[in-house]
Design a protein around this motif. Structure first.
Motif, PDB file in Angstrom:
ATOM      1  N   PRO A  29      39.315  73.426  28.603  1.00  0.00           N
ATOM      2  CA  PRO A  29      39.437  74.140  29.822  1.00  0.00           C
ATOM      3  C   PRO A  29      38.430  75.156  30.012  1.00  0.00           C
ATOM      4  CG  PRO A  29      41.326  74.360  28.412  1.00  0.00           C
ATOM      5  CD  PRO A  29      40.714  73.891  27.785  1.00  0.00           C
ATOM      6  N   ASP A  30      37.894  75.121  31.452  1.00  0.00           N
ATOM      7  CA  ASP A  30      36.617  76.019  31.674  1.00  0.00           C
ATOM      8  C   ASP A  30      37.190  77.352  32.239  1.00  0.00           C
ATOM      9  OD1 ASP A  30      34.218  77.068  32.549  1.00  0.00           O
ATOM     10  OD2 ASP A  30      34.074  75.777  34.313  1.00  0.00           O
ATOM     11  N   ALA A  31      37.278  78.334  31.324  1.00  0.00           N
ATOM     12  CA  ALA A  31      38.176  79.517  31.552  1.00  0.00           C
ATOM     13  C   ALA A  31      37.552  80.455  30.427  1.00  0.00           C
ATOM     14  CB  ALA A  31      39.306  79.353  31.380  1.00  0.00           C
ATOM     15  N   PRO A  32      37.606  82.019  30.597  1.00  0.00           N
ATOM     16  CA  PRO A  32      37.324  82.729  29.578  1.00  0.00           C
ATOM     17  C   PRO A  32      38.017  82.603  28.418  1.00  0.00           C
ATOM     18  CG  PRO A  32      37.476  83.940  31.636  1.00  0.00           C
ATOM     19  CD  PRO A  32      38.102  82.472  31.912  1.00  0.00           C
ATOM     20  N   MET A  33      37.656  82.159  26.991  1.00  0.00           N
ATOM     21  CA  MET A  33      38.378  82.083  26.100  1.00  0.00           C
ATOM     22  C   MET A  33      37.520  82.452  24.709  1.00  0.00           C
ATOM     23  SD  MET A  33      38.582  77.979  25.946  1.00  0.00           S
ATOM     24  CE  MET A  33      37.220  77.026  25.805  1.00  0.00           C
ATOM     25  N   LEU A  34      38.216  82.402  23.589  1.00  0.00           N
ATOM     26  CA  LEU A  34      37.497  82.398  22.302  1.00  0.00           C
ATOM     27  C   LEU A  34      37.025  80.840  22.032  1.00  0.00           C
ATOM     28  CD1 LEU A  34      36.706  84.150  19.651  1.00  0.00           C
ATOM     29  CD2 LEU A  34      38.867  82.960  18.931  1.00  0.00           C
ATOM     30  N   HIS A  35      35.928  80.700  21.623  1.00  0.00           N
ATOM     31  CA  HIS A  35      35.342  79.543  21.126  1.00  0.00           C
ATOM     32  C   HIS A  35      35.661  79.233  19.870  1.00  0.00           C
ATOM     33  CE1 HIS A  35      31.537  76.388  21.403  1.00  0.00           C
ATOM     34  NE2 HIS A  35      32.883  75.818  21.503  1.00  0.00           N
ATOM     35  N   GLY A  36      37.055  78.879  19.579  1.00  0.00           N
ATOM     36  CA  GLY A  36      37.333  78.896  18.275  1.00  0.00           C
ATOM     37  C   GLY A  36      36.519  77.975  17.183  1.00  0.00           C
ATOM     38  N   ILE A  37      36.644  78.438  15.832  1.00  0.00           N
ATOM     39  CA  ILE A  37      35.790  77.503  15.082  1.00  0.00           C
ATOM     40  C   ILE A  37      36.210  76.055  14.782  1.00  0.00           C
ATOM     41  CG2 ILE A  37      35.015  77.418  12.395  1.00  0.00           C
ATOM     42  CD1 ILE A  37      33.993  79.770  13.848  1.00  0.00           C
ATOM     43  N   THR A  38      37.664  75.835  14.852  1.00  0.00           N
ATOM     44  CA  THR A  38      38.199  74.469  14.954  1.00  0.00           C
ATOM     45  C   THR A  38      37.871  73.680  16.058  1.00  0.00           C
ATOM     46  OG1 THR A  38      39.787  75.107  13.164  1.00  0.00           O
ATOM     47  CG2 THR A  38      40.037  73.308  14.162  1.00  0.00           C
ATOM     48  N   MET A  39      37.933  74.666  17.139  1.00  0.00           N
ATOM     49  CA  MET A  39      37.337  73.814  18.624  1.00  0.00           C
ATOM     50  C   MET A  39      35.793  73.517  18.452  1.00  0.00           C
ATOM     51  SD  MET A  39      37.114  75.606  22.377  1.00  0.00           S
ATOM     52  CE  MET A  39      36.252  74.606  23.452  1.00  0.00           C
ATOM     53  N   GLN A  40      35.141  74.266  17.692  1.00  0.00           N
ATOM     54  CA  GLN A  40      33.561  73.840  17.523  1.00  0.00           C
ATOM     55  C   GLN A  40      33.464  72.746  16.742  1.00  0.00           C
ATOM     56  OE1 GLN A  40      30.832  77.421  16.844  1.00  0.00           O
ATOM     57  NE2 GLN A  40      32.725  78.654  17.437  1.00  0.00           N
ATOM     58  N   VAL A  41      34.380  72.733  15.451  1.00  0.00           N
ATOM     59  CA  VAL A  41      34.245  71.602  14.602  1.00  0.00           C
ATOM     60  C   VAL A  41      34.561  70.171  15.059  1.00  0.00           C
ATOM     61  CG1 VAL A  41      35.400  70.676  12.498  1.00  0.00           C
ATOM     62  CG2 VAL A  41      34.664  72.858  12.592  1.00  0.00           C
ATOM     63  N   MET A  42      35.617  70.363  16.068  1.00  0.00           N
ATOM     64  CA  MET A  42      36.097  68.999  17.048  1.00  0.00           C
ATOM     65  C   MET A  42      35.057  68.536  17.934  1.00  0.00           C
ATOM     66  SD  MET A  42      38.568  68.273  15.242  1.00  0.00           S
ATOM     67  CE  MET A  42      38.674  66.613  16.241  1.00  0.00           C
ATOM     68  N   GLU A  43      34.137  69.640  18.438  1.00  0.00           N
ATOM     69  CA  GLU A  43      33.341  69.185  19.588  1.00  0.00           C
ATOM     70  C   GLU A  43      32.248  68.511  18.735  1.00  0.00           C
ATOM     71  OE1 GLU A  43      33.207  72.860  22.980  1.00  0.00           O
ATOM     72  OE2 GLU A  43      32.289  73.181  20.928  1.00  0.00           O
ATOM     73  N   ARG A  44      31.634  68.790  17.690  1.00  0.00           N
ATOM     74  CA  ARG A  44      30.930  68.093  16.981  1.00  0.00           C
ATOM     75  C   ARG A  44      31.283  66.761  16.562  1.00  0.00           C
ATOM     76  NH1 ARG A  44      29.033  72.315  12.363  1.00  0.00           N
ATOM     77  NH2 ARG A  44      30.635  71.884  10.748  1.00  0.00           N
ATOM     78  N   ARG A  45      32.659  66.753  16.109  1.00  0.00           N
ATOM     79  CA  ARG A  45      33.022  65.459  15.390  1.00  0.00           C
ATOM     80  C   ARG A  45      33.333  64.390  16.600  1.00  0.00           C
ATOM     81  NH1 ARG A  45      32.138  64.290  10.941  1.00  0.00           N
ATOM     82  NH2 ARG A  45      34.066  62.890  10.929  1.00  0.00           N
ATOM     83  N   LEU A  46      33.670  65.062  17.750  1.00  0.00           N
ATOM     84  CA  LEU A  46      33.872  64.174  18.864  1.00  0.00           C
ATOM     85  C   LEU A  46      32.660  63.588  19.394  1.00  0.00           C
ATOM     86  CD1 LEU A  46      36.593  66.208  20.711  1.00  0.00           C
ATOM     87  CD2 LEU A  46      36.825  63.863  19.840  1.00  0.00           C
ATOM     88  N   ARG A  47      31.447  64.310  19.482  1.00  0.00           N
ATOM     89  CA  ARG A  47      30.284  63.960  19.850  1.00  0.00           C
ATOM     90  C   ARG A  47      29.580  62.939  18.702  1.00  0.00           C
ATOM     91  NH1 ARG A  47      29.128  69.355  20.749  1.00  0.00           N
ATOM     92  NH2 ARG A  47      28.170  69.690  18.558  1.00  0.00           N
ATOM     93  N   ALA A  48      29.675  62.987  17.502  1.00  0.00           N
ATOM     94  CA  ALA A  48      29.336  62.283  16.365  1.00  0.00           C
ATOM     95  C   ALA A  48      30.252  60.524  16.629  1.00  0.00           C
ATOM     96  CB  ALA A  48      29.625  62.748  14.998  1.00  0.00           C
TER      97      ALA A  48
END
Length: 253
Positions: free
Chosen positions: A172-191
């Motif tokens: 979602p493109d909205a004001p929110m916390l950029h959670g740690i597990t979200m960040q982990v999944m972002e890099r896993r998905l990129r990889a």
């Protein structure tokens, strides 16, 4: 619960510190074998919040030392929270509780119109989150998703929300916390070569996705229902998503 304040095991007089604290920020992590996923992300979160809220640097070495002190010599697996609290000065406050695992079955969610103050910071002003989370559970749901007045999804009470449209993961493109597990999944998905994008997601859009999932300090879990209606769940995508998370390396504390 084991508590460490400013590097030492807390005694009885220290019990009033959380009540005296005017404000604070924190991070929450699961520890297994004295290791944590995304440990460097947790330290970066604490440092960034400390700079923004207090214009002060945080000694991340002291953070790690305090976690080790709280774990002692005999605790390998735990739920760990690291708080920076402002009372008479800034205090480093670490708690250790029994470990928690992500749910193994799909979650059900409801929605509520709400926006956290300073949503990009994981701060201690969490009364509304606890209130709405408890109300959702009292009604038989596992989590409440926050939306704008226009119905755009931002985050959950303790979760981030991800959606899979069959080709890409949509956050979602909205004001929110950029959670740690979200960040982990972002890099896993990129990889893994899975496309990702940010765009507005209306609560009414969720049934149109092939899968919806939640990320939190407990891990990653699929969503199986919104209000009283089931949501689609792509089993192959769910297996791949959970596998990517399981493959994230653990970092030694």
């Amino acid at each position: 619960m084991i508590t460490v304040i400013d590097g030492r095991i807390a005694g009885r007089p220290d019990a009033t510190l959380p009540m005296l604290a005017r404000n604070g920020h924190f991070t929450a992590m699961q520890v297994r074998g004295r290791r944590a996923r995304g440990l460097e992300l947790h330290l970066a979160r604490l440092q960034a919040a400390n700079r923004e809220l207090y214009d002060a640097e945080l000694d991340t070495g002291s953070v790690l030392d305090s976690i080790r002190t709280a774990l002692g010599d005999d605790i390998d697996d735990a739920s760990v929270r690291v708080h920076v609290l402002e009372a008479d000065r800034l205090h480093l406050f670490v708690t250790v509780r029994p470990p928690q695992e992500a749910a193994s079955s799909p979650r059900t969610v409801t929605s509520v119109v709400h926006q956290r103050f300073l949503p990009h910071i994981k701060h201690t002003g969490g009364f509304a989150q606890g209130y709405y989370g408890a109300r959702a559970q009292a009604r038989g749901f596992d989590e409440a998703l926050f939306t704008t007045a226009e119905g755009l999804v931002s985050e959950g009470t303790i979760t981030n929300v991800g959606c899979f449209d069959g080709a890409a993961v949509i956050w979602p493109d909205a004001p929110m916390l950029h959670g740690i597990t979200m960040q982990v999944m972002e890099r896993r998905l990129r990889a893994a070569g899975i496309p990702q994008e940010r765009r507005p997601v209306a609560i009414g859009d969720l049934p149109s996705f092939e899968s919806v999932f939640l990320t939190s300090s407990h891990g990653v879990v699929m969503v199986g229902g919104l209000e009283d209606a089931p949501l689609p769940l792509d089993g192959a995508f769910a297996a791949r998503l959970l596998g990517l998370y399981a493959d994230e390396p653990w970092e030694t504390i």
